[in-house]
Design an enzyme around this catalytic site. Sequence first.
Site, PDB file in Angstrom:
ATOM      1  N   HIS A  39       0.842  -1.204   0.000  1.00 54.84           N
ATOM      2  CA  HIS A  39       0.000   0.000   0.000  1.00 54.84           C
ATOM      3  C   HIS A  39       0.878   1.255   0.000  1.00 54.84           C
ATOM      4  CE1 HIS A  39      -3.122  -2.668   2.211  1.00 54.84           C
ATOM      5  NE2 HIS A  39      -3.659  -2.385   1.048  1.00 54.84           N
ATOM      6  N   LYS A  63     -15.721  -5.858   5.701  1.00 56.05           N
ATOM      7  CA  LYS A  63     -14.735  -6.769   6.304  1.00 56.05           C
ATOM      8  C   LYS A  63     -14.725  -6.613   7.827  1.00 56.05           C
ATOM      9  CE  LYS A  63     -11.571  -6.664   2.366  1.00 56.05           C
ATOM     10  NZ  LYS A  63     -10.261  -6.233   1.865  1.00 56.05           N
ATOM     11  N   ARG A 112      -2.189  -5.679  -8.073  1.00 54.34           N
ATOM     12  CA  ARG A 112      -1.003  -6.506  -7.800  1.00 54.34           C
ATOM     13  C   ARG A 112      -0.798  -7.563  -8.861  1.00 54.34           C
ATOM     14  NH1 ARG A 112      -3.219  -8.445  -2.321  1.00 54.34           N
ATOM     15  NH2 ARG A 112      -5.042  -8.296  -3.677  1.00 54.34           N
ATOM     16  N   SER A 150      -3.220  -7.926   3.309  1.00 59.27           N
ATOM     17  CA  SER A 150      -3.377  -7.681   4.746  1.00 59.27           C
ATOM     18  C   SER A 150      -3.805  -8.966   5.455  1.00 59.27           C
ATOM     19  CB  SER A 150      -4.409  -6.579   4.976  1.00 59.27           C
ATOM     20  OG  SER A 150      -3.987  -5.407   4.332  1.00 59.27           O
TER      21      SER A 150
HETATM   22  N1  COA Z   1      -0.211  -4.100  -1.434  1.00 57.86           N
HETATM   23  C1  COA Z   1      -0.629  -5.002  -0.556  1.00 57.86           C
HETATM   24  N2  COA Z   1      -1.880  -5.418  -0.462  1.00 57.86           N
HETATM   25  C2  COA Z   1      -2.759  -4.868  -1.300  1.00 57.86           C
HETATM   26  C3  COA Z   1      -2.399  -3.921  -2.255  1.00 57.86           C
HETATM   27  C4  COA Z   1      -1.048  -3.546  -2.308  1.00 57.86           C
HETATM   28  N3  COA Z   1      -0.608  -2.640  -3.177  1.00 57.86           N
HETATM   29  N4  COA Z   1      -3.482  -3.582  -2.947  1.00 57.86           N
HETATM   30  C5  COA Z   1      -4.494  -4.306  -2.443  1.00 57.86           C
HETATM   31  N5  COA Z   1      -4.045  -5.079  -1.453  1.00 57.86           N
HETATM   32  C6  COA Z   1      -4.801  -6.056  -0.680  1.00 57.86           C
HETATM   33  C7  COA Z   1      -5.305  -5.501   0.598  1.00 57.86           C
HETATM   34  O1  COA Z   1      -4.402  -5.739   1.641  1.00 57.86           O
HETATM   35  C8  COA Z   1      -6.574  -6.270   0.776  1.00 57.86           C
HETATM   36  O2  COA Z   1      -6.283  -7.513   1.287  1.00 57.86           O
HETATM   37  P1  COA Z   1      -7.273  -8.236   2.263  1.00 57.86           P
HETATM   38  O3  COA Z   1      -8.495  -8.571   1.470  1.00 57.86           O
HETATM   39  O4  COA Z   1      -6.472  -9.413   2.631  1.00 57.86           O
HETATM   40  O5  COA Z   1      -7.578  -7.318   3.396  1.00 57.86           O
HETATM   41  C9  COA Z   1      -7.070  -6.428  -0.641  1.00 57.86           C
HETATM   42  O6  COA Z   1      -5.926  -6.420  -1.433  1.00 57.86           O
HETATM   43  C10 COA Z   1      -7.924  -5.317  -1.101  1.00 57.86           C
HETATM   44  O7  COA Z   1      -8.227  -4.528  -0.055  1.00 57.86           O
HETATM   45  P2  COA Z   1      -8.096  -2.949   0.009  1.00 57.86           P
HETATM   46  O8  COA Z   1      -7.132  -2.377  -0.938  1.00 57.86           O
HETATM   47  O9  COA Z   1      -8.000  -2.577   1.437  1.00 57.86           O
HETATM   48  O10 COA Z   1      -9.396  -2.559  -0.551  1.00 57.86           O
HETATM   49  P3  COA Z   1     -10.720  -3.084  -0.125  1.00 57.86           P
HETATM   50  O11 COA Z   1     -11.134  -3.977  -1.216  1.00 57.86           O
HETATM   51  O12 COA Z   1     -10.783  -3.617   1.248  1.00 57.86           O
HETATM   52  O13 COA Z   1     -11.459  -1.701  -0.144  1.00 57.86           O
HETATM   53  C11 COA Z   1     -13.151  -0.195  -0.535  1.00 57.86           C
HETATM   54  C12 COA Z   1     -12.652  -1.616  -0.681  1.00 57.86           C
HETATM   55  C13 COA Z   1     -12.927   0.357   0.845  1.00 57.86           C
HETATM   56  C14 COA Z   1     -12.456   0.705  -1.527  1.00 57.86           C
HETATM   57  C15 COA Z   1     -14.648  -0.293  -0.834  1.00 57.86           C
HETATM   58  O14 COA Z   1     -15.222  -1.262   0.006  1.00 57.86           O
HETATM   59  C16 COA Z   1     -15.339   1.012  -0.608  1.00 57.86           C
HETATM   60  O15 COA Z   1     -15.237   1.914  -1.413  1.00 57.86           O
HETATM   61  N6  COA Z   1     -16.086   1.118   0.521  1.00 57.86           N
HETATM   62  C17 COA Z   1     -16.789   2.323   0.870  1.00 57.86           C
HETATM   63  C18 COA Z   1     -18.284   2.155   0.661  1.00 57.86           C
HETATM   64  C19 COA Z   1     -18.611   2.216  -0.810  1.00 57.86           C
HETATM   65  O16 COA Z   1     -18.519   3.232  -1.468  1.00 57.86           O
HETATM   66  N7  COA Z   1     -19.032   1.058  -1.356  1.00 57.86           N
HETATM   67  C20 COA Z   1     -19.370   0.937  -2.757  1.00 57.86           C
HETATM   68  C21 COA Z   1     -18.153   0.618  -3.558  1.00 57.86           C
HETATM   69  S1  COA Z   1     -18.545   0.491  -5.288  1.00 57.86           S
END
Ligand code: COA
Length: 181
Positions: A39, A63, A112, A150
């Site tokens: 990240h 989550k 990724r 994560s």
């Molecule tokens: N390095 C390491 N890990 C990475 C990464 C990177 N560069 N990019 C993504 N990841 C991993 C994260 O660690 C995470 O792993 P996990 O599932 O084991 O926790 C996964 O890939 C993706 O998670 P993250 O990047 O945290 O995004 P997310 O998918 O959890 O986030 C939101 C989603 C928050 C963006 C989305 O739920 C959101 O917008 N929520 C707000 C409400 C909303 O508007 N909802 C409608 C959306 S259309």
Amino acid sequence: MVNSYRIAWYNAVHLLLPGLNSMTVAIYPGTFDPITYGHMDIVKRAAGLFDQVIVAVAAYSGKQTLFSVPERVTLIQQALAGLSQVTVLAFDNLLVDFAKVQQASIIIRGLRAVSDLDYEFQLARMNQQLADGLETLFLMPAEQYAYLSSTLIREVARLHGDIDAFVHPAVASAMRTKFKE
Ligand code: COA
């Protein structure tokens, strides 16, 4: 003398052309439970491209999290200390609404591997539908972070494995404390 002339000229141009003063704000949303070196790599790349980057910590991402929202914000602030154009904020509403309030015009997401694409496409398409004009930009982390997630890091920490290569020392220490509790 030459310098003060240059500054006066620069100020005059920017006053006459207000468009040049507008800053591009990019928003990097995620759960960040916890923030990893992957990240952080994405944030640094985004900071090289945009005037301001907001790391937006989602209170709602569907989550179950290890760290509370304030804990995640604090850890990200510690991990990214020194990046002056980066701010860390929490949000509990729709991402597109939060982006609008923050006057962000770009959503940053990390890719990724090809396997991320399906989910990211869905997210980006939905956000585009909800707020046309708010563009999603995908950035790739360095190859050595391509396997990080994560969830995996939490699992390694829970089983008392070494996580120092994956997360900032402040995060590693907070995880050790959590799993001692
Ligand atoms: N390095 C390491 N890990 C990475 C990464 C990177 N560069 N990019 C993504 N990841 C991993 C994260 O660690 C995470 O792993 P996990 O599932 O084991 O926790 C996964 O890939 C993706 O998670 P993250 O990047 O945290 O995004 P997310 O998918 O959890 O986030 C939101 C989603 C928050 C963006 C989305 O739920 C959101 O917008 N929520 C707000 C409400 C909303 O508007 N909802 C409608 C959306 S259309």
